[in-house]
Design an enzyme around this catalytic site. Structure first.
Site, short mmCIF file in Angstrom:
data_model
loop_
_atom_site.label_atom_id
_atom_site.label_comp_id
_atom_site.label_asym_id
_atom_site.label_seq_id
_atom_site.Cartn_x
_atom_site.Cartn_y
_atom_site.Cartn_z
N PRO A 21 0.85 -1.19 0.00
CA PRO A 21 0.00 0.00 0.00
C PRO A 21 0.89 1.24 0.00
O PRO A 21 1.83 1.33 0.79
CB PRO A 21 -0.76 -0.11 1.34
CG PRO A 21 0.07 -1.00 2.20
CD PRO A 21 0.84 -1.91 1.29
N ALA A 23 0.17 5.40 -0.08
CA ALA A 23 -0.79 6.50 -0.17
C ALA A 23 -0.38 7.45 -1.28
O ALA A 23 0.80 7.81 -1.40
CB ALA A 23 -0.84 7.22 1.17
N CYS A 104 3.34 3.09 9.41
CA CYS A 104 3.57 4.43 8.85
C CYS A 104 4.47 5.24 9.81
O CYS A 104 4.15 5.40 10.98
CB CYS A 104 2.25 5.16 8.64
SG CYS A 104 2.52 6.81 7.97
N LYS A 143 0.15 -4.80 9.16
CA LYS A 143 1.43 -4.43 8.53
C LYS A 143 2.21 -3.57 9.50
O LYS A 143 1.67 -2.63 10.06
CB LYS A 143 1.18 -3.68 7.22
CG LYS A 143 2.45 -3.26 6.50
CD LYS A 143 2.12 -2.83 5.08
CE LYS A 143 3.35 -2.37 4.30
NZ LYS A 143 3.77 -1.02 4.66
N ASP A 206 12.80 -2.73 0.20
CA ASP A 206 13.95 -2.77 -0.72
C ASP A 206 13.96 -3.97 -1.66
O ASP A 206 15.03 -4.35 -2.15
CB ASP A 206 15.28 -2.70 0.05
CG ASP A 206 15.44 -1.41 0.82
OD1 ASP A 206 14.68 -0.46 0.54
OD2 ASP A 206 16.31 -1.34 1.70
N GLY A 228 7.04 -2.16 -2.88
CA GLY A 228 6.49 -0.82 -2.96
C GLY A 228 7.15 0.01 -4.04
O GLY A 228 6.82 -0.08 -5.22
C1 LIG Z 1 4.88 7.28 -0.93
C2 LIG Z 1 4.67 6.14 0.03
C3 LIG Z 1 3.42 5.96 0.60
C4 LIG Z 1 3.24 4.91 1.51
N1 LIG Z 1 1.99 4.70 2.03
C5 LIG Z 1 1.77 3.62 2.83
C6 LIG Z 1 0.44 3.31 3.27
O1 LIG Z 1 -0.53 3.98 2.94
N2 LIG Z 1 0.30 2.22 4.10
C7 LIG Z 1 1.38 1.44 4.47
O2 LIG Z 1 1.20 0.47 5.22
N3 LIG Z 1 2.61 1.71 4.04
C8 LIG Z 1 2.83 2.77 3.22
N4 LIG Z 1 4.07 2.97 2.71
C9 LIG Z 1 5.16 2.00 3.02
C10 LIG Z 1 5.21 0.91 1.95
O3 LIG Z 1 4.04 0.14 1.95
C11 LIG Z 1 6.42 -0.01 2.18
O4 LIG Z 1 6.30 -0.61 3.44
C12 LIG Z 1 7.75 0.73 2.11
O5 LIG Z 1 7.79 1.62 1.02
C13 LIG Z 1 8.93 -0.25 2.01
O6 LIG Z 1 8.81 -1.06 0.87
P1 LIG Z 1 9.64 -0.76 -0.49
O7 LIG Z 1 11.10 -0.65 -0.11
O8 LIG Z 1 9.34 -1.91 -1.38
O9 LIG Z 1 9.14 0.57 -1.03
C14 LIG Z 1 4.30 4.02 1.84
C15 LIG Z 1 5.55 4.23 1.25
C16 LIG Z 1 5.74 5.26 0.35
C17 LIG Z 1 7.10 5.42 -0.29
#
Ligand SMILES: Cc1cc2nc3c(=O)[nH]c(=O)nc-3n(C[C@H](O)[C@H](O)[C@H](O)COP(=O)(O)O)c2cc1C
Length: 331
Positions: A21, A23, A104, A143, A206, A228
């Protein structure tokens, strides 16, 4: 690597690579595309339960189902009554599963002891989890991060009590709250969570391709991966990783006319999800990401027009021109 397919309640997930997810990014339009390209599971953007209860239009948009199957609604909050109401509103909006946000890191959220702030207050977190689980018939997932900071890594303890309260799956972003997005996700520190509980654990942070997905699974012993930021400009990535983990034929990334069609479709979807004004604004970042990911260079003038023009028809014409220039260059 052989991974078991995951079932949550009556929902069988397609494969073991999930869209995180995010936002402002993984709205219904994006989730629909990711699902079309084979994502194993997608989750709504975080929905602040108090704002939802107050009828804030942005939260009412976020709760809407796209073609997600299952439709997973992620709620955040620090007050039982709003989370309880949020879970009811989610069910009315067609949710199949409720996900609780305890990851978050934003100050605005953690200052109110929601999101990752709850990891500092495990007792309160548990009471809120119990409230949600008892207020809905829908399966509930969670989460979170590793803990508040490196001196308070408590994901395994919180996961254990959450599972005892009825939570069906747990995703762990391998960073602490205090790291925000700095440093590297520590997939090894997700392993104690896997060892502590019987329900599936999803490793996050990551992961950018099939190689890092396999490494994250090997280090954490988790059941699935969640991706993400790596999906910027490539909504097909989750499907590609899901297929690779299942040992299936890889999906090719769309290029040329196929990519152009995808970008135009995504643009139209956003206009209908947000309305013209907000749709044009919200789509701009995706356009930049698509060009970056496909290594399509656009000059300053093109970039300025693309990022300032508010007329969707003209924006589409510009995108087509960028692609025909690209084609001419390649010929
Ligand atoms: C722009 C942005 C918005 C995010 N919004 C949410 C969210 O609404 N809910 C949530 O649980 N995590 C949110 N996250 C965290 C991501 O779900 C994820 O846990 C985090 O980016 C690490 O994963 P990644 O390295 O694959 O990006 C957000 C991350 C980013 C960068």
């Amino acid at each position: 690597m052989s991974l078991k397919k995951i079932q949550i309640g009556k929902h069988n997930l397609q494969n073991n690579a999930f869209l995180a997810p995010m936002a402002g990014i993984t709205d219904a339009s994006f989730r629909k595309l990711a699902t079309r390209f084979g994502a194993g599971m997608v989750v709504s953007e975080m929905i602040a339960s108090a704002s939802l209860a107050a009828g804030q239009p942005e939260m009412l948009r976020r709760i809407r189902a796209s073609s997600d199957d299952p439709h997973i609604v992620q709620l955040s909050g620090n007050q039982a009554r709003w989370l309880e109401l949020g879970a009811k509103m989610a069910a009315d909006a067609g949710a199949d599963i409720i996900d609780i946000n305890m990851g978050c890191p934003s100050k605005k959220v953690t200052n109110g002891l929601a999101g990752a702030g709850l990891m500092r207050e495990p007792e309160k977190a548990l009471r809120l989890i119990e409230t949600i689980v008892s207020s809905t018939d829908l399966p509930v997932t969670l989460k979170m991060r590793l803990g508040w900071d490196e001196n308070s890594i408590n994901a395994a303890q919180i996961a254990t009590s959450a599972v005892n309260a009825g939570v069906k799956m747990i995703t762990v972003h391998g960073r602490t709250r205090q790291q925000f997005y700095r440093g590297k996700a520590n997939w090894r520190l997700v392993r104690p969570v896997v060892e502590a509980i019987e329900v599936p654990v999803v490793v996050n942070g990551d992961i950018v391709d099939a190689t890092s997905a396999k490494e994250a699974l090997a280090q954490s012993c988790a059941s699935a991966v969640m991706i993400g930021r790596a999906i910027y400009g490539q909504p097909w990535l989750i499907g590609q990783i899901g297929n690779a983990l299942a040992g299936k034929k890889p999906i090719n990334a769309p290029t040329g006319d196929d990519l152009l069609e995808l970008i135009k479709t995504h643009y139209e979807m956003m206009l209908s999800e947000y309305g013209e004004h907000l749709g044009v604004l919200g789509a701009r970042k995706h356009l930049v990401w698509y060009f970056d990911a496909a290594n399509i260079k656009i000059d300053k003038q093109q970039s300025r027009s693309l990022l300032t023009n508010t007329n969707p028809k003209q924006v589409i014409i510009m995108i087509e021109q960028i692609f025909s220039k690209q084609k001419a260059k390649a010929a």
